[in-house]
Design a protein around this motif. Sequence first.
Motif, PDB file in Angstrom:
ATOM      1  N   ASP A   1      -2.379  -8.653   0.911  1.00  8.51           N
ATOM      2  CA  ASP A   1      -3.268  -9.272  -0.080  1.00  8.51           C
ATOM      3  C   ASP A   1      -2.880 -10.726  -0.327  1.00  8.51           C
ATOM      4  OD1 ASP A   1      -4.856  -7.063  -0.462  1.00  8.51           O
ATOM      5  OD2 ASP A   1      -3.752  -6.333  -2.215  1.00  8.51           O
TER       6      ASP A   1
ATOM      7  N   PRO B   1      -4.908   5.613  -4.239  1.00 10.56           N
ATOM      8  CA  PRO B   1      -3.737   4.971  -4.843  1.00 10.56           C
ATOM      9  C   PRO B   1      -2.635   4.761  -3.804  1.00 10.56           C
ATOM     10  CG  PRO B   1      -3.766   7.297  -5.384  1.00 10.56           C
ATOM     11  CD  PRO B   1      -5.073   7.016  -4.687  1.00 10.56           C
TER      12      PRO B   1
ATOM     13  N   GLN C   1      -6.640   2.478   0.928  1.00 10.23           N
ATOM     14  CA  GLN C   1      -5.742   1.870  -0.051  1.00 10.23           C
ATOM     15  C   GLN C   1      -6.092   0.407  -0.281  1.00 10.23           C
ATOM     16  OE1 GLN C   1      -1.752   2.719   1.360  1.00 10.23           O
ATOM     17  NE2 GLN C   1      -1.717   4.722   0.354  1.00 10.23           N
TER      18      GLN C   1
ATOM     19  N   ASP D   1      -8.939  -0.047  -2.443  1.00 11.98           N
ATOM     20  CA  ASP D   1      -8.709   0.521  -3.782  1.00 11.98           C
ATOM     21  C   ASP D   1      -9.433   1.846  -3.999  1.00 11.98           C
ATOM     22  OD1 ASP D   1      -7.047  -1.572  -4.624  1.00 11.98           O
ATOM     23  OD2 ASP D   1      -8.768  -2.809  -5.181  1.00 11.98           O
ATOM     24  N   GLU D   2      -9.639   2.586  -2.911  1.00 11.29           N
ATOM     25  CA  GLU D   2     -10.247   3.919  -3.019  1.00 11.29           C
ATOM     26  C   GLU D   2      -9.186   4.998  -3.174  1.00 11.29           C
ATOM     27  OE1 GLU D   2     -13.208   4.690   0.022  1.00 11.29           O
ATOM     28  OE2 GLU D   2     -13.465   2.527   0.316  1.00 11.29           O
TER      29      GLU D   2
ATOM     30  N   ASN E   1       3.131   0.127  -0.639  1.00 13.34           N
ATOM     31  CA  ASN E   1       2.698  -0.792  -1.688  1.00 13.34           C
ATOM     32  C   ASN E   1       3.160  -2.214  -1.386  1.00 13.34           C
ATOM     33  OD1 ASN E   1       1.405  -1.048  -4.377  1.00 13.34           O
ATOM     34  ND2 ASN E   1       3.437  -1.772  -4.958  1.00 13.34           N
TER      35      ASN E   1
END
Length: 218
Positions: free
Chosen positions: A175, A161, A155, A158-159, A168
């Motif tokens: 990040d 969702p 995740q 970004d491989e 999330n």
Amino acid sequence: MKIRLEVTYKTPKKTEAFFKSEEMPIGQALLITEDLEKTGRAKSITFIDDYDTTWKRKDLQKYLEDLETEPHDITVYFDGGYEIKERKAGLGCVIYYTQSGKAKRFRMNALVDELDTNNEAEYAALHLAIQELDFMGVHHIPVRFLGDSQVVIKQLNDEWPTMEEALNDWADRIDEKLKQMGIVPSFEVISRKDNGEADRLATQALKGVEVTSRSELE
């Protein structure tokens, strides 16, 4: 941090050309700069980092000197465990790094009870490690993060969702923290066996055994 060079080159007959290099370690960039300057044909040399920030040569040299006394060459292992019945999570992280010419290791775990799934525990363990990097003063350098959770690693790369809202939120928090610290991360999936040290720390946390240790390695 890596640097690329932008060079304006001038021949004895005053013909000029402009060149851009690939990214390279700071030490290599400074060596190439020194060699170019010996030719007397480098009209200008500009140093640019990963964030398109322009550096002066003297500032890069000072950065290298300061880096020797700060943690660098950092590899982080993280793991999270979760007990469904008790709704408790054990977090473990191990940070290997070099400082003042010595190899060192930092180990830590934590027990938390506000999480709902094992995947959240994995994210929380990674976040715990990043917080420790912040306390150590780590900033503006690349860091390797290794874990056995394909969900977290893929995740963040970004491989896969990120469909669950809770995960999330963790991904966004991580990040944001990494960007704030200027860390350039690489996330890699490893086997549970290779992640044994962080796994043991997470298990110890679930058993109520608190671990915080810092040591020099042979």
